[in-house]
Design an enzyme around this catalytic site. Structure first.
Site, short mmCIF file in Angstrom:
data_model
loop_
_atom_site.label_atom_id
_atom_site.label_comp_id
_atom_site.label_asym_id
_atom_site.label_seq_id
_atom_site.Cartn_x
_atom_site.Cartn_y
_atom_site.Cartn_z
N HIS A 67 9.76 -23.73 10.03
CA HIS A 67 8.85 -24.13 10.92
C HIS A 67 7.44 -24.06 10.47
CE1 HIS A 67 11.64 -23.76 14.67
NE2 HIS A 67 12.22 -24.39 13.50
N ARG A 74 6.70 -32.73 12.91
CA ARG A 74 5.92 -31.84 13.97
C ARG A 74 5.74 -30.63 13.32
NH1 ARG A 74 11.32 -31.13 15.22
NH2 ARG A 74 12.17 -28.89 15.82
N HIS A 75 6.49 -29.90 12.66
CA HIS A 75 6.19 -28.72 11.86
C HIS A 75 5.02 -29.02 10.79
CE1 HIS A 75 9.41 -26.84 14.02
NE2 HIS A 75 10.29 -27.44 13.15
N CYS A 82 2.91 -2.82 4.14
CA CYS A 82 2.26 -1.73 4.65
C CYS A 82 3.13 -0.84 5.42
CB CYS A 82 0.88 -2.05 4.90
SG CYS A 82 0.61 -2.80 6.32
N GLY A 83 2.41 0.16 6.26
CA GLY A 83 3.26 0.99 7.20
C GLY A 83 3.83 0.17 8.22
N THR A 84 2.90 -0.75 8.75
CA THR A 84 3.50 -1.42 10.01
C THR A 84 3.66 -3.08 9.39
OG1 THR A 84 1.48 -2.16 10.78
CG2 THR A 84 2.37 0.01 11.85
N GLY A 85 3.09 -3.57 8.51
CA GLY A 85 3.09 -5.03 8.06
C GLY A 85 2.05 -5.66 8.75
N ILE A 86 1.25 -5.04 9.74
CA ILE A 86 0.21 -5.79 10.70
C ILE A 86 -1.12 -5.84 9.57
CG2 ILE A 86 -1.20 -5.49 12.50
CD1 ILE A 86 1.25 -4.00 13.95
N GLY A 87 -1.44 -4.75 9.12
CA GLY A 87 -2.78 -5.05 8.33
C GLY A 87 -2.80 -5.84 7.44
N ASP A 114 1.02 -1.09 0.08
CA ASP A 114 -0.07 0.09 0.17
C ASP A 114 0.86 1.08 -0.02
OD1 ASP A 114 0.83 0.39 2.64
OD2 ASP A 114 -1.26 0.38 3.48
N HIS A 115 0.28 2.34 0.11
CA HIS A 115 1.17 3.48 0.13
C HIS A 115 2.19 3.94 1.29
CE1 HIS A 115 -2.43 4.02 2.63
NE2 HIS A 115 -1.83 4.80 3.38
#
Length: 142
Positions: free
Chosen positions: A97, A132-133, A64-69, A7-8
């Site tokens: 993993h 396991r992974h 994005c700005g934080t990568g979270i959204g 995004d921007h």
């Protein structure tokens, strides 16, 4: 093939990552956005996840700005395992993993030098294949 979009808030960092991909001759498709004009990150998350789902790309990079959204939006798509990484250890671990297929970065969080190292680590680390992974990935997919 790598799908990349932003995004921007991630546009400037995307340009730096594209330079790295070009230098390393890593094939990619740039799915936007193309400026710092405000856009909605879910649109770009969907473009990258669609490219992975339809098989035209193996992995994706979202910024994005934080990568979270953008990582939240990507993880809504079945079969997508997007990981927000702020260091190389996380990028390596999520590939080994979690067999993550999308790397999320924050353009306002991670500087370009570190971001390129994170991308390099993510793209060059293989899934361990450990039982396991795989079992845990299968549980997530259920």
């Amino acid at each position: 093939m790598i799908a990349i979009a932003c995004d921007h808030g991630g546009y400037e960092l995307k340009l730096e990552i594209l330079k790295y991909l070009d230098k390393e001759q890593i094939p990619y498709v740039d799915l936007g956005c193309d400026s710092t004009d405000a856009v909605d990150y879910p649109v770009y998350a969907r473009k990258v996840t669609s490219a992975i789902k339809d098989g035209s790309c193996d992995k994706g990079i979202l910024i994005c700005g934080t990568g979270i959204g953008i990582s939240i939006a990507a993880n809504k798509v079945p079969g997508i395992r997007a990981a927000l990484c702020t260091d190389c250890f996380c990028a390596e671990a999520t590939r080994q993993h979690n067999n993550a297929n999308v790397l999320a970065l924050g353009g306002r969080v991670v500087g370009p030098g570190l971001a390129v190292k994170i991308v390099d680590t993510f793209l060059h680390t293989e899934f361990s294949g450990a039982e396991r992974h795989q079992r845990r990935i299968d549980m997530i997919e259920e």
